[in-house]
Every structure is written in structure tokens, then in C-alpha cells.
Design a protein around this motif. Structure first.
Motif, mmCIF file in Angstrom:
data_model
loop_
_atom_site.group_PDB
_atom_site.id
_atom_site.type_symbol
_atom_site.label_atom_id
_atom_site.label_comp_id
_atom_site.label_asym_id
_atom_site.label_seq_id
_atom_site.Cartn_x
_atom_site.Cartn_y
_atom_site.Cartn_z
ATOM 1 N N SER A 15 0.812 -1.220 0.000
ATOM 2 C CA SER A 15 0.000 0.000 0.000
ATOM 3 C C SER A 15 0.847 1.272 0.000
ATOM 4 N N ASP A 16 2.143 1.166 0.287
ATOM 5 C CA ASP A 16 3.038 2.327 0.262
ATOM 6 C C ASP A 16 3.418 2.737 -1.159
ATOM 7 N N ILE A 17 3.171 1.880 -2.128
ATOM 8 C CA ILE A 17 3.567 2.161 -3.508
ATOM 9 C C ILE A 17 2.425 2.865 -4.229
ATOM 10 N N ASP A 18 2.692 4.087 -4.680
ATOM 11 C CA ASP A 18 1.705 4.896 -5.396
ATOM 12 C C ASP A 18 1.827 4.612 -6.893
ATOM 13 N N PRO A 19 0.765 4.142 -7.545
ATOM 14 C CA PRO A 19 0.851 3.825 -8.982
ATOM 15 C C PRO A 19 1.223 5.038 -9.839
ATOM 16 N N GLU A 39 -1.988 -4.104 -11.588
ATOM 17 C CA GLU A 39 -2.175 -4.844 -10.338
ATOM 18 C C GLU A 39 -0.994 -5.723 -9.975
ATOM 19 N N ARG A 40 0.187 -5.364 -10.489
ATOM 20 C CA ARG A 40 1.428 -6.071 -10.149
ATOM 21 C C ARG A 40 2.480 -5.049 -9.755
ATOM 22 N N LEU A 41 3.460 -5.501 -9.012
ATOM 23 C CA LEU A 41 4.590 -4.648 -8.658
ATOM 24 C C LEU A 41 5.808 -5.109 -9.429
ATOM 25 N N HIS A 42 6.556 -4.147 -9.955
ATOM 26 C CA HIS A 42 7.756 -4.416 -10.729
ATOM 27 C C HIS A 42 8.895 -3.587 -10.156
ATOM 28 N N VAL A 100 9.707 -9.093 -7.118
ATOM 29 C CA VAL A 100 9.063 -8.434 -5.983
ATOM 30 C C VAL A 100 8.153 -9.452 -5.312
ATOM 31 N N LEU A 101 8.379 -9.685 -4.030
ATOM 32 C CA LEU A 101 7.603 -10.643 -3.242
ATOM 33 C C LEU A 101 7.065 -9.941 -2.005
ATOM 34 N N VAL A 102 6.052 -10.522 -1.394
ATOM 35 C CA VAL A 102 5.574 -10.036 -0.099
ATOM 36 C C VAL A 102 6.063 -11.015 0.954
ATOM 37 N N GLY A 103 6.789 -10.484 1.930
ATOM 38 C CA GLY A 103 7.377 -11.314 2.965
ATOM 39 C C GLY A 103 6.414 -11.646 4.084
ATOM 40 N N PRO A 104 6.858 -12.417 5.067
ATOM 41 C CA PRO A 104 5.990 -12.845 6.166
ATOM 42 C C PRO A 104 5.447 -11.684 7.003
#
Length: 122
Positions: A15-19, A39-42, A100-104
Motif C-alpha cells: 500500500s506504500d507504492i503509489d501507482p 495490479e502487479r509490482l515491478h 518483488v515478493l511479499v514477505g511474512p
């Protein structure tokens, strides 16, 4: 600091990443910008390989970014140059790309998987 086989925890949440404003961050592998699109992060290198134009200030369209200095266009997925001039006269200009992954903890992790494996493309 993350080694070549480790993921780098950015401390940022998705949510910190502004498109509308890609976010450059320093990593163990240099400066990379995180783009939110489709809808993806690069995560790609922050500066154009041409004359180091600030790609994080470039124009994003679909899954491509255009350098604000000389309009070189790159795929955010593969890092390859995709504009017409690049297709006709390319000398192999390519952006470094990180996974880019989302961690635990729910924070974004960057992993240098492609370079570690010596792979050019996904």
C-alpha cells in the motif's frame, strides 16, 4: 545487507507504492524503482542505461516505462527496450529487473533471482 541468494526487505508495504509515482529505493544491487501497474509490482533499475535519465520520473503505460530524457521505452516485466528505434538498432540495452515478493511481515522483498541464476528473461 542481502547477499546474492537472499531477499532484501524494503520495509515498504504494498500500500506504500503509489501507482502514479514509482518509488526509487537503494538496494544491495543499486538503485531500483518499484512500479505498481496492472495490479502487479515491478522493480527495475531507477536510471536509464542510455544517459542515466531518471526512469522513476518517466511515463508509465501498461507495463512499459518511457525515459523522460530521450523517450527510450522499456518493458517493466523483462527490462528489454521496446521502442521502435530500440527494435531496429538495439545494442542490447536492458534494465536490471528484480523479483518483488511479499514477505511474512507483509513488507515488500526484492530478490535478485534472475541475476543469481544467470537468466536473461523470465
Amino acid at each position: 545487507m542481502a547477499g546474492p541468494d537472499e531477499a532484501f526487505d524494503t520495509g515498504l508495504f504494498p500500500s506504500d507504492i503509489d501507482p502514479r509515482r514509482p518509488r526509487p529505493i537503494d538496494t544491495p544491487w543499486g538503485s531500483f524503482a518499484i512500479f505498481a501497474c496492472a495490479e502487479r509490482l515491478h522493480a527495475v533499475q531507477s536510471f536509464c542505461p542510455h544517459l542515466l535519465g531518471p526512469l522513476f520520473q518517466g511515463t508509465v503505460s501498461g507495463e512499459t516505462v518511457t525515459c523522460p530524457w530521450h523517450q527510450w521505452r522499456f518493458s517493466l516485466v523483462t527490462g528489454r527496450r521496446v521502442d521502435l528505434a530500440g527494435a531496429l538498432w538495439s545494442t542490447g540495452e536492458k534494465l536490471e529487473v528484480l523479483d518483488v515478493l511479499v514477505g511474512p511481515r507483509g513488507t515488500l522483498l526484492l530478490k535478485n533471482e534472475w541475476r543469481r541464476r544467470g537468466v536473461d528473461e523470465p
